[in-house]
Every structure is written in structure tokens, then in C-alpha cells.
Design a protein around this motif. Sequence first.
Motif, PDB file in Angstrom:
ATOM      1  N   VAL A  70     -45.724  61.901  -0.880  1.00  0.00           N
ATOM      2  CA  VAL A  70     -46.726  62.972  -0.928  1.00  0.00           C
ATOM      3  C   VAL A  70     -47.400  63.127   0.434  1.00  0.00           C
ATOM      4  N   GLY A  71     -47.770  62.010   1.042  1.00  0.00           N
ATOM      5  CA  GLY A  71     -48.398  62.050   2.362  1.00  0.00           C
ATOM      6  C   GLY A  71     -47.502  62.653   3.422  1.00  0.00           C
ATOM      7  N   LYS A  72     -46.227  62.296   3.381  1.00  0.00           N
ATOM      8  CA  LYS A  72     -45.269  62.840   4.355  1.00  0.00           C
ATOM      9  C   LYS A  72     -45.113  64.353   4.196  1.00  0.00           C
ATOM     10  N   MET A  73     -45.020  64.814   2.975  1.00  0.00           N
ATOM     11  CA  MET A  73     -44.838  66.252   2.756  1.00  0.00           C
ATOM     12  C   MET A  73     -46.056  67.046   3.242  1.00  0.00           C
ATOM     13  N   ILE A  74     -47.249  66.515   3.002  1.00  0.00           N
ATOM     14  CA  ILE A  74     -48.461  67.181   3.490  1.00  0.00           C
ATOM     15  C   ILE A  74     -48.487  67.166   5.013  1.00  0.00           C
ATOM     16  N   PHE A  75     -48.190  66.006   5.609  1.00  0.00           N
ATOM     17  CA  PHE A  75     -48.183  65.909   7.065  1.00  0.00           C
ATOM     18  C   PHE A  75     -47.162  66.849   7.684  1.00  0.00           C
ATOM     19  N   TYR A  76     -45.935  66.863   7.148  1.00  0.00           N
ATOM     20  CA  TYR A  76     -44.898  67.718   7.718  1.00  0.00           C
ATOM     21  C   TYR A  76     -45.245  69.196   7.573  1.00  0.00           C
ATOM     22  N   ALA A  77     -45.864  69.577   6.475  1.00  0.00           N
ATOM     23  CA  ALA A  77     -46.281  70.977   6.311  1.00  0.00           C
ATOM     24  C   ALA A  77     -47.316  71.344   7.369  1.00  0.00           C
ATOM     25  N   LEU A  78     -48.300  70.482   7.567  1.00  0.00           N
ATOM     26  CA  LEU A  78     -49.319  70.745   8.580  1.00  0.00           C
ATOM     27  C   LEU A  78     -48.719  70.740   9.984  1.00  0.00           C
ATOM     28  N   TYR A  79     -47.775  69.844  10.215  1.00  0.00           N
ATOM     29  CA  TYR A  79     -47.100  69.770  11.522  1.00  0.00           C
ATOM     30  C   TYR A  79     -46.345  71.063  11.814  1.00  0.00           C
ATOM     31  N   PHE A  80     -45.597  71.554  10.836  1.00  0.00           N
ATOM     32  CA  PHE A  80     -44.860  72.802  11.024  1.00  0.00           C
ATOM     33  C   PHE A  80     -45.811  73.964  11.271  1.00  0.00           C
ATOM     34  N   ILE A  81     -46.883  74.038  10.507  1.00  0.00           N
ATOM     35  CA  ILE A  81     -47.860  75.115  10.707  1.00  0.00           C
ATOM     36  C   ILE A  81     -48.438  75.036  12.112  1.00  0.00           C
ATOM     37  N   TYR A  82     -48.810  73.846  12.541  1.00  0.00           N
ATOM     38  CA  TYR A  82     -49.371  73.657  13.879  1.00  0.00           C
ATOM     39  C   TYR A  82     -48.366  74.037  14.966  1.00  0.00           C
ATOM     40  N   ILE A  83     -47.154  73.530  14.855  1.00  0.00           N
ATOM     41  CA  ILE A  83     -46.129  73.787  15.874  1.00  0.00           C
ATOM     42  C   ILE A  83     -45.825  75.282  15.979  1.00  0.00           C
ATOM     43  N   PHE A  84     -45.621  75.932  14.845  1.00  0.00           N
ATOM     44  CA  PHE A  84     -45.247  77.347  14.888  1.00  0.00           C
ATOM     45  C   PHE A  84     -46.423  78.263  15.208  1.00  0.00           C
ATOM     46  N   THR A  85     -47.649  77.760  15.069  1.00  0.00           N
ATOM     47  CA  THR A  85     -48.818  78.575  15.385  1.00  0.00           C
ATOM     48  C   THR A  85     -49.201  78.473  16.860  1.00  0.00           C
ATOM     49  N   PHE A  86     -49.148  77.285  17.426  1.00  0.00           N
ATOM     50  CA  PHE A  86     -49.698  77.061  18.759  1.00  0.00           C
ATOM     51  C   PHE A  86     -48.672  76.879  19.876  1.00  0.00           C
ATOM     52  N   TYR A  87     -47.405  76.808  19.571  1.00  0.00           N
ATOM     53  CA  TYR A  87     -46.395  76.648  20.609  1.00  0.00           C
ATOM     54  C   TYR A  87     -45.479  77.859  20.627  1.00  0.00           C
ATOM     55  N   THR A  88     -45.127  78.279  21.826  1.00  0.00           N
ATOM     56  CA  THR A  88     -44.153  79.362  21.955  1.00  0.00           C
ATOM     57  C   THR A  88     -42.865  78.764  22.499  1.00  0.00           C
ATOM     58  N   PHE A  89     -41.860  78.756  21.689  1.00  0.00           N
ATOM     59  CA  PHE A  89     -40.563  78.216  22.067  1.00  0.00           C
ATOM     60  C   PHE A  89     -39.528  78.707  21.077  1.00  0.00           C
ATOM     61  N   ASN A  90     -38.286  78.339  21.337  1.00  0.00           N
ATOM     62  CA  ASN A  90     -37.173  78.714  20.463  1.00  0.00           C
ATOM     63  C   ASN A  90     -37.201  77.810  19.231  1.00  0.00           C
TER      64      ASN A  90
END
Length: 118
Positions: A70-90
Motif C-alpha cells: 500500500v505504501g509503495k503504491m501511494i509513493f509511486y503515484a505521488l512520484y509519477f504526479i511529481y515527475i510529470f508535473t515538474f519535469y520537462t523531458f521525454n
Amino acid sequence: MPTVQFLIYISVFCIGTWGLIVGGLEQFSKEIFLGMIAPLIVGIISILVLSEKYKKNPGNVTNVLIQSFVGKMIFYALYFIYIFTFYTFNPLPFVISFVSYFVTLHICEALFLRSIFN
């Protein structure tokens, strides 16, 4: 195999494969690194926690695995949101790298669990 030695092996494996891949795909080094680092850190923490809980009470490992999932799924969801929101890359190299390391490190975690139960 002792826990620390196992963690060193998977860390060297991940950083080594990242270096080899980036050697041929330098333009995607940031994407591949970001796809590798989160599963590596989460895998290391997970193995350390599981190892400690197993030493204290082997019967409690199932509960730890459920909480960890459960902790991993929450962390990975937040990580993906953060990465795709604040980084510009392929995003494609990032996703391929993340999925590859995620699957590989979960297989390693399963093998580690098998080794401590044997």
C-alpha cells in the motif's frame, strides 16, 4: 546472503546498468536515472524493513508486506504526479526505465524473501 551484501549487489547492479545504458543513450540519462532511482530506494527500504521484521517476528512478515504494498503504491503515484508535473523531458524512456527496474527489483525482493525463509 546477509542483507547488507544483498543491498550492495542490487545497488551496484542498478547503477551499473544505468551507466551502461546511458553510455549509448546519453540524451536520455536524466529520464533513465529518474526511472531507476525511485524503485531502487523503495526496494532498499523495503528489504531493510522486511529483514528487521523477520528477525523480530517471522509471523508478522505478511502484514508488513501488505502495508509495504500500500505504501509503495501511494509513493509511486505521488512520484509519477511529481515527475510529470515538474519535469520537462521525454516520458517514454522514463516509463520504460521505471517499469524495467520496478519489475527487476521486485523479483530481487521476492528472491531475498525466499532466501530468508529457507
